[in-house]
Design an enzyme around this catalytic site. Structure first.
Site, PDB file in Angstrom:
ATOM      1  N   ASP A  29      14.556  -0.855   1.028  1.00 42.05           N
ATOM      2  CA  ASP A  29      15.284  -1.057   2.281  1.00 42.05           C
ATOM      3  C   ASP A  29      16.339  -2.145   2.029  1.00 42.05           C
ATOM      4  O   ASP A  29      17.414  -1.846   1.497  1.00 42.05           O
ATOM      5  CB  ASP A  29      14.241  -1.416   3.344  1.00 42.05           C
ATOM      6  CG  ASP A  29      14.788  -1.580   4.740  1.00 42.05           C
ATOM      7  OD1 ASP A  29      15.845  -1.012   5.041  1.00 42.05           O
ATOM      8  OD2 ASP A  29      14.164  -2.288   5.540  1.00 42.05           O
ATOM      9  N   GLU A  49       7.863   2.379  -6.099  1.00 43.85           N
ATOM     10  CA  GLU A  49       8.030   1.893  -4.721  1.00 43.85           C
ATOM     11  C   GLU A  49       8.116   3.063  -3.753  1.00 43.85           C
ATOM     12  O   GLU A  49       8.662   4.108  -4.087  1.00 43.85           O
ATOM     13  CB  GLU A  49       9.332   1.078  -4.618  1.00 43.85           C
ATOM     14  CG  GLU A  49       9.160  -0.415  -4.807  1.00 43.85           C
ATOM     15  CD  GLU A  49       8.548  -1.115  -3.596  1.00 43.85           C
ATOM     16  OE1 GLU A  49       7.884  -0.468  -2.759  1.00 43.85           O
ATOM     17  OE2 GLU A  49       8.722  -2.335  -3.495  1.00 43.85           O
ATOM     18  N   ASP A  50       7.620   2.844  -2.558  1.00 44.57           N
ATOM     19  CA  ASP A  50       7.745   3.872  -1.523  1.00 44.57           C
ATOM     20  C   ASP A  50       9.185   3.949  -1.033  1.00 44.57           C
ATOM     21  O   ASP A  50       9.791   5.013  -0.993  1.00 44.57           O
ATOM     22  CB  ASP A  50       6.782   3.590  -0.354  1.00 44.57           C
ATOM     23  CG  ASP A  50       6.872   2.173   0.199  1.00 44.57           C
ATOM     24  OD1 ASP A  50       7.629   1.336  -0.349  1.00 44.57           O
ATOM     25  OD2 ASP A  50       6.176   1.881   1.191  1.00 44.57           O
ATOM     26  N   ARG A  84      -0.031   6.576   7.502  1.00 42.40           N
ATOM     27  CA  ARG A  84       0.081   6.668   6.038  1.00 42.40           C
ATOM     28  C   ARG A  84      -0.441   8.003   5.519  1.00 42.40           C
ATOM     29  O   ARG A  84      -0.035   8.461   4.455  1.00 42.40           O
ATOM     30  CB  ARG A  84      -0.726   5.552   5.357  1.00 42.40           C
ATOM     31  CG  ARG A  84      -0.170   4.161   5.542  1.00 42.40           C
ATOM     32  CD  ARG A  84      -0.830   3.217   4.535  1.00 42.40           C
ATOM     33  NE  ARG A  84      -0.698   1.817   4.900  1.00 42.40           N
ATOM     34  CZ  ARG A  84       0.349   1.054   4.616  1.00 42.40           C
ATOM     35  NH1 ARG A  84       1.374   1.559   3.975  1.00 42.40           N
ATOM     36  NH2 ARG A  84       0.377  -0.218   4.971  1.00 42.40           N
ATOM     37  N   LYS A 112      17.336   3.288   1.323  1.00 45.31           N
ATOM     38  CA  LYS A 112      18.265   3.192   2.468  1.00 45.31           C
ATOM     39  C   LYS A 112      19.438   2.314   2.031  1.00 45.31           C
ATOM     40  O   LYS A 112      19.440   1.117   2.279  1.00 45.31           O
ATOM     41  CB  LYS A 112      17.579   2.495   3.650  1.00 45.31           C
ATOM     42  CG  LYS A 112      16.450   3.245   4.317  1.00 45.31           C
ATOM     43  CD  LYS A 112      16.001   2.445   5.555  1.00 45.31           C
ATOM     44  CE  LYS A 112      14.621   2.794   6.002  1.00 45.31           C
ATOM     45  NZ  LYS A 112      14.112   1.893   7.047  1.00 45.31           N
ATOM     46  N   PHE A 171      13.718   4.606  10.729  1.00 47.16           N
ATOM     47  CA  PHE A 171      12.392   4.105  10.379  1.00 47.16           C
ATOM     48  C   PHE A 171      11.520   5.324  10.098  1.00 47.16           C
ATOM     49  O   PHE A 171      11.337   6.181  10.961  1.00 47.16           O
ATOM     50  CB  PHE A 171      11.784   3.235  11.489  1.00 47.16           C
ATOM     51  CG  PHE A 171      10.583   2.498  10.971  1.00 47.16           C
ATOM     52  CD1 PHE A 171      10.728   1.316  10.268  1.00 47.16           C
ATOM     53  CD2 PHE A 171       9.308   3.026  11.138  1.00 47.16           C
ATOM     54  CE1 PHE A 171       9.625   0.657   9.733  1.00 47.16           C
ATOM     55  CE2 PHE A 171       8.193   2.378  10.610  1.00 47.16           C
ATOM     56  CZ  PHE A 171       8.351   1.191   9.914  1.00 47.16           C
ATOM     57  N   VAL A 172      11.009   5.392   8.876  1.00 52.98           N
ATOM     58  CA  VAL A 172      10.252   6.572   8.477  1.00 52.98           C
ATOM     59  C   VAL A 172       8.772   6.244   8.282  1.00 52.98           C
ATOM     60  O   VAL A 172       8.415   5.118   7.936  1.00 52.98           O
ATOM     61  CB  VAL A 172      10.842   7.211   7.193  1.00 52.98           C
ATOM     62  CG1 VAL A 172      12.171   7.877   7.490  1.00 52.98           C
ATOM     63  CG2 VAL A 172      11.008   6.181   6.083  1.00 52.98           C
ATOM     64  N   ASP A 202       3.899   3.384   6.588  1.00 56.44           N
ATOM     65  CA  ASP A 202       3.177   3.115   7.838  1.00 56.44           C
ATOM     66  C   ASP A 202       4.046   2.486   8.914  1.00 56.44           C
ATOM     67  O   ASP A 202       5.137   1.969   8.659  1.00 56.44           O
ATOM     68  CB  ASP A 202       2.028   2.135   7.571  1.00 56.44           C
ATOM     69  CG  ASP A 202       2.532   0.710   7.352  1.00 56.44           C
ATOM     70  OD1 ASP A 202       3.484   0.524   6.561  1.00 56.44           O
ATOM     71  OD2 ASP A 202       2.002  -0.216   7.995  1.00 56.44           O
ATOM     72  N   LYS A 227       0.821  -1.194   0.000  1.00 59.81           N
ATOM     73  CA  LYS A 227       0.000   0.000   0.000  1.00 59.81           C
ATOM     74  C   LYS A 227       0.862   1.253   0.000  1.00 59.81           C
ATOM     75  O   LYS A 227       0.407   2.343  -0.319  1.00 59.81           O
ATOM     76  CB  LYS A 227      -0.860   0.041   1.269  1.00 59.81           C
ATOM     77  CG  LYS A 227      -1.844  -1.056   1.432  1.00 59.81           C
ATOM     78  CD  LYS A 227      -2.592  -0.853   2.770  1.00 59.81           C
ATOM     79  CE  LYS A 227      -3.445  -2.035   3.089  1.00 59.81           C
ATOM     80  NZ  LYS A 227      -3.929  -1.953   4.495  1.00 59.81           N
ATOM     81  N   GLY A 228       2.115   1.123   0.406  1.00 53.65           N
ATOM     82  CA  GLY A 228       2.933   2.290   0.740  1.00 53.65           C
ATOM     83  C   GLY A 228       3.149   3.310  -0.352  1.00 53.65           C
ATOM     84  O   GLY A 228       3.457   4.462  -0.082  1.00 53.65           O
TER      85      GLY A 228
HETATM   86  P1  IMP Z   1      12.693  -4.451   1.591  1.00 53.97           P
HETATM   87  O1  IMP Z   1      12.280  -5.753   0.984  1.00 53.97           O
HETATM   88  O2  IMP Z   1      13.496  -4.661   2.843  1.00 53.97           O
HETATM   89  O3  IMP Z   1      13.404  -3.530   0.631  1.00 53.97           O
HETATM   90  O4  IMP Z   1      11.379  -3.786   2.126  1.00 53.97           O
HETATM   91  C1  IMP Z   1      10.655  -2.860   1.441  1.00 53.97           C
HETATM   92  C2  IMP Z   1       9.354  -2.581   2.163  1.00 53.97           C
HETATM   93  O5  IMP Z   1       9.497  -2.536   3.594  1.00 53.97           O
HETATM   94  C3  IMP Z   1       8.883  -1.204   1.765  1.00 53.97           C
HETATM   95  O6  IMP Z   1       8.141  -1.239   0.553  1.00 53.97           O
HETATM   96  C4  IMP Z   1       8.084  -0.775   2.976  1.00 53.97           C
HETATM   97  O7  IMP Z   1       6.763  -1.245   2.861  1.00 53.97           O
HETATM   98  C5  IMP Z   1       8.771  -1.453   4.141  1.00 53.97           C
HETATM   99  N1  IMP Z   1       9.708  -0.531   4.822  1.00 53.97           N
HETATM  100  C6  IMP Z   1      11.053  -0.562   4.792  1.00 53.97           C
HETATM  101  N2  IMP Z   1      11.587   0.447   5.522  1.00 53.97           N
HETATM  102  C7  IMP Z   1      10.526   1.138   6.013  1.00 53.97           C
HETATM  103  C8  IMP Z   1      10.415   2.330   6.846  1.00 53.97           C
HETATM  104  O8  IMP Z   1      11.399   2.960   7.279  1.00 53.97           O
HETATM  105  N3  IMP Z   1       9.147   2.728   7.125  1.00 53.97           N
HETATM  106  C9  IMP Z   1       8.040   2.087   6.674  1.00 53.97           C
HETATM  107  N4  IMP Z   1       8.106   0.998   5.910  1.00 53.97           N
HETATM  108  C10 IMP Z   1       9.333   0.522   5.579  1.00 53.97           C
END
Ligand code: IMP
Length: 172
Positions: A96, A92-93, A158, A124, A145-146, A152, A37-38
């Site tokens: 990470d 993508e939001d 959100r 990040k 953590f944002v 969210d 949803k982000g």
């Molecule tokens: P990844 O697979 O670790 O890259 O995770 C990506 C997903 O984790 C993002 O699309 C977000 O939904 C969530 N996420 C990662 N870091 C944050 C954060 O700092 N705040 C909120 N959601 C996050």
């Protein structure tokens, strides 16, 4: 709550990104995929900044996450139109670890798009576990953590119009 990026900073950067993306594709049609949803708020602003011929699709994903991302992703809502032969931009939001994006790229590549690129509002880099390509990045950030602007914490925050750094105790 500490503001990391204000509404105005987001607006300025997203306008720039939109122009950069539109000039890269020229007047070719594009399918923008909103990863739910982000990314819903970022998508809404970014596609207006891109302009031109843009088709919007939604992809619902849910990660099997404990404390750490596993990269195992379950598709909860699939695309409604074919992306074969189309230019595709994943929106993508935040990237990470990169594991979710790695999964999505593999899943979408086999559907034979003409091109497949990624736009992420936030990245990040220090947390990366997979060397995924992110073609357009709004802002690279430290390991905070944002929340807000679509992002969210347990489904909250959100609807904030800005991106903030989550401070424990805020929601007590
Ligand atoms: P990844 O697979 O670790 O890259 O995770 C990506 C997903 O984790 C993002 O699309 C977000 O939904 C969530 N996420 C990662 N870091 C944050 C954060 O700092 N705040 C909120 N959601 C996050």
């Amino acid at each position: 709550m500490k503001t990391l990026f204000s509404e105005e900073q987001l607006r300025v950067r997203i306008t720039e990104l939109g122009a950069e993306i539109r000039s890269a594709y020229g007047d070719q049609p594009l399918t923008a995929i909103c990863v739910l949803k982000g990314s819903f708020m970022f998508l809404a602003d970014l596609v207006r900044a891109i302009g031109g011929d843009v088709r919007i699709e939604f992809l619902g994903v849910s990660s099997y996450k404990g404390t750490e991302s596993s990269g195992e992703v379950r598709i909860t809502h699939d695309l409604k139109t074919s992306i074969e032969g189309r230019h595709v931009l994943i929106i993508e939001d935040i990237v990470d670890t990169g594991l979710t994006l790695q999964y999505l790229l593999r899943m979408l590549e086999v559907r034979r798009p003409l091109s497949l690129k990624v736009a992420a509002l936030l990245s990040k880099p220090a947390r990366r576990q997979s060397d995924v390509p992110v073609d357009y990045v709004g802002f690279s950030i430290e390991d905070h953590f944002v929340i807000g602007y679509g992002l969210d914490l347990d489904e909250r925050f959100r609807n904030l119009a800005y991106v903030g750094i989550y401070e424990p105790g805020l929601d007590d």
